[in-house]
Enzyme design. Structure first.
Site, PDB file in Angstrom:
ATOM      1  N   CYS A  79       5.578  -4.734   9.064  1.00 48.09           N
ATOM      2  CA  CYS A  79       5.219  -3.944   7.882  1.00 48.09           C
ATOM      3  C   CYS A  79       6.465  -3.286   7.271  1.00 48.09           C
ATOM      4  O   CYS A  79       7.300  -3.974   6.701  1.00 48.09           O
ATOM      5  CB  CYS A  79       4.137  -2.937   8.232  1.00 48.09           C
ATOM      6  SG  CYS A  79       3.307  -2.238   6.767  1.00 48.09           S
ATOM      7  N   HIS A  85      -0.002  -6.271  10.809  1.00 50.49           N
ATOM      8  CA  HIS A  85       0.152  -5.562  12.078  1.00 50.49           C
ATOM      9  C   HIS A  85      -0.422  -6.381  13.240  1.00 50.49           C
ATOM     10  O   HIS A  85      -1.635  -6.409  13.442  1.00 50.49           O
ATOM     11  CB  HIS A  85      -0.547  -4.205  12.009  1.00 50.49           C
ATOM     12  CG  HIS A  85       0.104  -3.247  11.073  1.00 50.49           C
ATOM     13  ND1 HIS A  85       1.101  -2.384  11.460  1.00 50.49           N
ATOM     14  CD2 HIS A  85      -0.081  -3.050   9.743  1.00 50.49           C
ATOM     15  CE1 HIS A  85       1.498  -1.669  10.427  1.00 50.49           C
ATOM     16  NE2 HIS A  85       0.804  -2.052   9.374  1.00 50.49           N
ATOM     17  N   GLU A 102      -0.165  -5.638  16.323  1.00 53.51           N
ATOM     18  CA  GLU A 102      -0.482  -4.763  17.447  1.00 53.51           C
ATOM     19  C   GLU A 102      -1.913  -4.230  17.417  1.00 53.51           C
ATOM     20  O   GLU A 102      -2.379  -3.658  18.419  1.00 53.51           O
ATOM     21  CB  GLU A 102       0.505  -3.589  17.509  1.00 53.51           C
ATOM     22  CG  GLU A 102       0.310  -2.519  16.449  1.00 53.51           C
ATOM     23  CD  GLU A 102       0.977  -2.812  15.119  1.00 53.51           C
ATOM     24  OE1 GLU A 102       1.126  -1.886  14.308  1.00 53.51           O
ATOM     25  OE2 GLU A 102       1.342  -3.984  14.882  1.00 53.51           O
TER      26      GLU A 102
END
Length: 218
Positions: A66, A153, A155
């Protein structure tokens, strides 16, 4: 912290450092890779968090996520512009299954976006490895220099196969073994504290972590 948690879940030791960290110190410390996290700022703000661009010329593999992806793009001569509309939520992207981070994955993936800026021009030598729609750059890489960037993202659990994308970076790119264990790390640290205390009594205070249901411990 969440990125670090996902990395540790794959049995890889991970530390969180400031963007002000000295690149020479990182290289001397023997780290095997760097992940640049996301953040709420715009890389085009005058006071936006920056980092030493020498990190991109080092031998360390770098993954930008990001804001980290946008920072990489801008630092290496690409373009980052204000998006037509802020993107927040699940987005369908088309990935290149031959790209380093997407090896073995289906071409169509659902990922989690959260950004107001967008990479509108990739740096020279980079390949676009994922797109949202026909034009939006969702990922890019310069495989020879081991530089990778994700606009989304990996994660978060909303991103399909985000753990696999991180695993490709950790094991295939960085060459890590995945043999580290939190339990052995805790034992080693307890032994260090006991040696440092030299038989004296010690009062330890710490805040609760992301896996803790309490706010503080004594």
């Amino acid at each position: 912290q969440l990125i670090a948690r996902r990395v540790r879940a794959q049995n890889v030791y991970c530390e969180v450092h400031s963007h002000r960290s000295d690149v020479k110190a990182l290289l001397a410390a023997g780290y095997k890779g760097v992940i640049l996290s996301g953040g709420p700022r715009s890389v085009n703000d005058a006071d936006a968090p920056q980092l030493d661009p020498a990190i991109f010329a080092s031998a360390l593999p770098v993954l930008g996520i990001c804001y980290g992806a946008q920072l990489m793009a801008k630092a290496l001569g690409g373009e980052v512009s204000r998006a037509d509309k802020r993107e927040f939520g699940e987005v369908r992207v088309t990935v290149d299954p031959a790209a380093a981070l997407f090896t073995g994955l289906r071409p169509e993936q659902t990922v989690w976006m959260s950004h107001a800026d967008a990479i509108t021009g990739v740096p020279e030598g980079f390949d676009v490895t994922a797109r949202a729609g026909h034009h939006d750059v969702a990922a890019m890489e310069q495989h020879e220099r081991k530089l990778y960037a994700l606009q989304f993202h990996p994660e978060v659990t909303h991103t399909q196969h985000g753990d696999i994308m991180l695993a490709h970076f950790l094991f295939d790119v960085c060459g890590l073994s995945g043999t580290w264990q939190m339990a052995s790390f805790v034992r080693d640290k307890i032994d260090e504290i006991r040696q440092a205390a030299g038989g004296h009594k010690v009062l330890s205070a710490m805040s609760g972590g992301v896996d803790s249901s309490v706010s503080s411990l004594l």
